[in-house]
Design a protein around this motif. Sequence first.
Motif, mmCIF file in Angstrom:
data_model
loop_
_atom_site.group_PDB
_atom_site.id
_atom_site.type_symbol
_atom_site.label_atom_id
_atom_site.label_comp_id
_atom_site.label_asym_id
_atom_site.label_seq_id
_atom_site.Cartn_x
_atom_site.Cartn_y
_atom_site.Cartn_z
ATOM 1 N N GLY B 31 41.472 188.467 8.736
ATOM 2 C CA GLY B 31 42.821 187.724 8.312
ATOM 3 C C GLY B 31 43.823 188.363 9.518
ATOM 4 N N THR B 37 41.477 182.298 10.357
ATOM 5 C CA THR B 37 41.985 182.264 9.351
ATOM 6 C C THR B 37 41.089 182.475 7.988
ATOM 7 O OG1 THR B 37 40.935 179.911 9.064
ATOM 8 C CG2 THR B 37 42.862 179.930 10.150
ATOM 9 N N GLY B 72 46.933 188.617 7.020
ATOM 10 C CA GLY B 72 47.338 187.834 8.019
ATOM 11 C C GLY B 72 48.668 187.980 8.319
ATOM 12 N N THR B 84 47.047 184.287 9.629
ATOM 13 C CA THR B 84 46.443 183.008 9.132
ATOM 14 C C THR B 84 47.785 182.245 8.972
ATOM 15 O OG1 THR B 84 46.983 183.970 6.926
ATOM 16 C CG2 THR B 84 44.899 184.618 7.750
#
Lengths: 161, 498
Positions: B31, B37, B72, B84
Amino acid sequence: MHLSDRVTGLFLALLGSLAFWGGSLLPAVPGQDVGPAAFPMVIGAGLVLCGIMIAAGIGHSFEAAESEEDDQAPGLAQHLGRMGWLAAFLPPVLLIFYVLVANALGFLLTAAIILLISARALGATWPMTIGTVLLAPPFVHLIFFRLLRVPLPDGLLTMPW
Amino acid sequence: MNSLLEAIAMVSTVEVAIAILASAVYGMVIGALPGLTATMATALLVPITFYLSPIAAVATIITSSAMAIFSGDIPGCLMRIPGTPASAAYTDESYAMTRKGQAELALGASLWFSAIGGIVGTVALMVMAPALAEIALSFSTFEYFWLSLLGLMCATLVARSSPIKAIAAALLGLLVACVGIENPGGVPRFTFGNTDLLGGIEPLPALVGVFAVSEIMRAMVSPLPPPIPSRKFGSILAGQIDLTRRFQKQMWRGNIIGVLIGALPGAGADMAAWVAYATSKRFSKTPEKFGTGHPEGLVESGAANNSALAGGWVPALLFGIPGDTITAIAIGVLYMKGLNPGPTLFTEKASSMYALYIVFILANLLMLPLGILMIRVSRHVLKVPRAVAMPLILLLCAVGAFAIGNNPFAVVLVAVFGIVGYMMERNGYPVAALVLGVVMGTMVEQNLVSSLIKSDGDILPFIERPISTGLAALTMTALLWPVAVWIIRRLRSPERAR
């Protein structure tokens, strides 16, 4: 690789008509009105309709503008200059290469070649590439072959495990 | 009570503990790396789940996706590059906080509200799913047909692209699902004499291709991300209790938006974050502060994307309809492990369901210590060069696809779907709609054909039962909504609309 809506729309319409035609050729199920043909024919008709609408530019106002960034990539794309967009297709080509040669060369060698080509194509330095090529294939082999028992082909080179 | 005890026993095994811990670290790292992703992390994990017990397998997916959605936020905050897509909505905000010298507060808020969002989402899943299962028990093929169609329509509705392109993408997915002999006649359909295609196209190689290979393809032609500035962090969670008190309303609203959007088929964490950020700004007393490093939007959308993850499991567990792309993958794993989605899952496999809830809670609690650790080592992780990470992922795509059935043809499919996904994304076709079509194709066809056989080809029974009427109305609304939006836009500014 950006194509115009007209091209993608017409491609979809063509694909839809092929699906419709291909579906219509499927044999019916005896004693039953609805068979394997119905669903692909419905989808085919839908694709033709959508394709024509896309080609005509309908719905375009809903799309957000996308930034083009093709020409700033390092490695192979930079090397290819104006044909840099072709670099994008290297990963699937390498996957096909894996399928074609993995049995003959074995996993370790095939993996090393894939890593070497893709790392250099992405702009990796030689020390970085050599490190990846030497360390990653035995590590992946250890996990998938030894621990998960995936029958990876031996080919020309085997590991002690 | 017995089921709960059984569930605790199921989770308290060394295998599950190792699976949770390892997938947590894996999810955190994937992430945090820009371009990789949470969906890609999940797709690459599936071959490993083949070798695990059902609960451990599902636990890896739950844990890795939750961790990836949080981590992310880290490159988004430090480098203005979302790790992400789910972090993209508030990347500018968190980066602005970093520039103001509040990186710890921004990262801490991401972590804290992600964990809270995940737990609230789980509680919603625990409450909503069994209640809906009661209703779902009375569903016939007519309701299931409309429900699956509604799922597909929702995916096209929430896609941030042309609705027609989204519908075309979903139809393309349905066409892919037509391949093989699993059809009403049991005849080879679109197999072109290829024996590998007789069994149909498995969703998994398609998912790996569309999400992982297409991302590597994009990396080949996109510029390098900027280097991460070196810095040391202070206390990560300091100030979070104060933020929770100050923005309590926003936090709850974010959680609710997340659960609802997550439960909507096809709409996942990224959509939840965008909607929550927009809602936060819309109802804020100080909307002018948004974008300048103000934590309000960060709180709401950070909570929303993690609660959406659990929300996505509601339709997945109940109807086998994925709430997002992650659950699209998870459904395959559920089938593979004998946990076939459906309302009876909650009665016949109640202990497994409880075990799943426990895993959700554990994953979100584990997120706090691991998240702090990840933030502290982020400058090292983020230094992993793209030119090393992407080739490794390509290799994992090949080996992972092969491991699915020890069949090299799966690797060919991964390559083909990589090209399809890349071309679609570059030309504005949402791949999530394609994936939903592939995953739900068989379900839509089976329910359509069974319903037509039952009704003797008559359309009327499709809208005779009250629930099917309601679902049909919703589906039609979803289908016609873009037309209404277009007409409204045209009436407001005739020169803008085409």
